[in-house]
Design an enzyme around this catalytic site. Structure first.
Site, mmCIF file in Angstrom:
data_model
loop_
_atom_site.group_PDB
_atom_site.id
_atom_site.type_symbol
_atom_site.label_atom_id
_atom_site.label_comp_id
_atom_site.label_asym_id
_atom_site.label_seq_id
_atom_site.Cartn_x
_atom_site.Cartn_y
_atom_site.Cartn_z
ATOM 1 N N ARG A 1 0.831 -1.206 0.000
ATOM 2 C CA ARG A 1 0.000 0.000 0.000
ATOM 3 C C ARG A 1 0.869 1.261 0.000
ATOM 4 O O ARG A 1 0.581 2.230 -0.698
ATOM 5 C CB ARG A 1 -0.922 -0.004 1.232
ATOM 6 C CG ARG A 1 -1.690 1.321 1.399
ATOM 7 C CD ARG A 1 -2.700 1.262 2.533
ATOM 8 N NE ARG A 1 -2.112 1.047 3.851
ATOM 9 C CZ ARG A 1 -1.571 2.003 4.615
ATOM 10 N NH1 ARG A 1 -1.518 3.253 4.198
ATOM 11 N NH2 ARG A 1 -1.075 1.721 5.808
ATOM 12 N N HIS B 1 4.205 1.568 -0.796
ATOM 13 C CA HIS B 1 5.368 1.697 -1.683
ATOM 14 C C HIS B 1 5.215 1.162 -3.101
ATOM 15 O O HIS B 1 6.068 1.441 -3.938
ATOM 16 C CB HIS B 1 6.594 1.049 -1.038
ATOM 17 C CG HIS B 1 6.924 1.620 0.297
ATOM 18 N ND1 HIS B 1 7.343 2.925 0.460
ATOM 19 C CD2 HIS B 1 6.856 1.093 1.540
ATOM 20 C CE1 HIS B 1 7.531 3.159 1.758
ATOM 21 N NE2 HIS B 1 7.236 2.064 2.428
ATOM 22 N N PRO C 1 6.263 12.286 6.478
ATOM 23 C CA PRO C 1 7.211 13.260 5.916
ATOM 24 C C PRO C 1 7.861 12.843 4.592
ATOM 25 O O PRO C 1 8.080 13.673 3.722
ATOM 26 C CB PRO C 1 8.274 13.422 7.003
ATOM 27 C CG PRO C 1 7.981 12.420 8.049
ATOM 28 C CD PRO C 1 6.649 11.800 7.799
ATOM 29 N N ASN D 1 8.162 9.499 1.604
ATOM 30 C CA ASN D 1 7.717 8.180 1.159
ATOM 31 C C ASN D 1 8.171 7.953 -0.274
ATOM 32 O O ASN D 1 8.242 8.885 -1.065
ATOM 33 C CB ASN D 1 6.193 8.065 1.242
ATOM 34 C CG ASN D 1 5.734 6.631 1.077
ATOM 35 O OD1 ASN D 1 6.026 5.776 1.908
ATOM 36 N ND2 ASN D 1 5.029 6.344 -0.003
ATOM 37 N N THR D 2 8.476 6.699 -0.593
ATOM 38 C CA THR D 2 8.923 6.341 -1.939
ATOM 39 C C THR D 2 7.965 5.340 -2.555
ATOM 40 O O THR D 2 7.584 4.362 -1.896
ATOM 41 C CB THR D 2 10.338 5.720 -1.884
ATOM 42 O OG1 THR D 2 11.222 6.648 -1.247
ATOM 43 C CG2 THR D 2 10.860 5.398 -3.276
ATOM 44 N N LYS E 1 19.381 0.746 8.026
ATOM 45 C CA LYS E 1 19.707 1.996 8.718
ATOM 46 C C LYS E 1 19.637 1.839 10.230
ATOM 47 O O LYS E 1 20.383 2.480 10.963
ATOM 48 C CB LYS E 1 18.730 3.096 8.300
ATOM 49 C CG LYS E 1 19.011 3.694 6.932
ATOM 50 C CD LYS E 1 17.976 4.767 6.614
ATOM 51 C CE LYS E 1 18.161 5.336 5.216
ATOM 52 N NZ LYS E 1 16.991 6.136 4.817
ATOM 53 N N HIS F 1 9.455 -3.318 4.645
ATOM 54 C CA HIS F 1 9.886 -1.961 4.982
ATOM 55 C C HIS F 1 10.772 -1.445 3.858
ATOM 56 O O HIS F 1 11.614 -2.181 3.350
ATOM 57 C CB HIS F 1 10.658 -2.001 6.308
ATOM 58 C CG HIS F 1 11.453 -0.761 6.604
ATOM 59 N ND1 HIS F 1 10.876 0.421 6.986
ATOM 60 C CD2 HIS F 1 12.795 -0.529 6.564
ATOM 61 C CE1 HIS F 1 11.843 1.333 7.160
ATOM 62 N NE2 HIS F 1 12.999 0.776 6.909
#
Length: 124
Positions: A10, A12, A42, A44-45, A66, A119
């Site tokens: 949903r 990406h 803030p 999103n890709t 990360k 993710h």
């Protein structure tokens, strides 16, 4: 409840949308995919590639995430993506995004059985 794998899709996946030149793409997609509820997400890709190609990244190059976890994977090839970034003067509920098209590798975190992306970690 939405599974982590479904949430990834949903937030990406936009396989049908070729990377659009539409400056409003992010505003429409962020709202349409429920990422402006309660607050403006803030950054999103969106990935404009077949789902199978993105799922296959889970079996490509293992890289650290990360957050230090070890279940992230980097794509072997570049993918068409759109980065959405909240503009500095944007105030909830009027979330306004800057749309930028890129052709970059992606890094996703994977888990579960079947082993699938849950993710979006970064683009490189």
């Amino acid at each position: 409840k939405e599974s982590s794998a479904m949430k990834f899709q949903r937030q990406h996946m936009d396989s049908s949308g070729s990377p659009s030149t539409n400056a409003n793409y992010c505003n429409e997609m962020m709202k349409g995919r429920n990422m402006t509820q309660g607050y403006c997400k803030p950054v999103n890709t969106f990935v404009h590639e077949p789902l199978a190609d993105v799922q296959a990244v889970c079996f490509q190059k293992n890289v650290p995430c990360k957050n230090g976890q070890s279940n992230c994977y980097q794509s072997n090839s570049n993918m068409h993506i759109t980065d959405c970034r909240l503009t500095s003067n944007s105030k909830y509920p009027n979330c306004s995004y800057r749309t930028s098209r890129e052709n970059k590798g992606i890094i996703v975190a994977c888990e579960g059985n079947p082993y699938v992306p849950v993710h979006f970690d970064a683009s490189v």
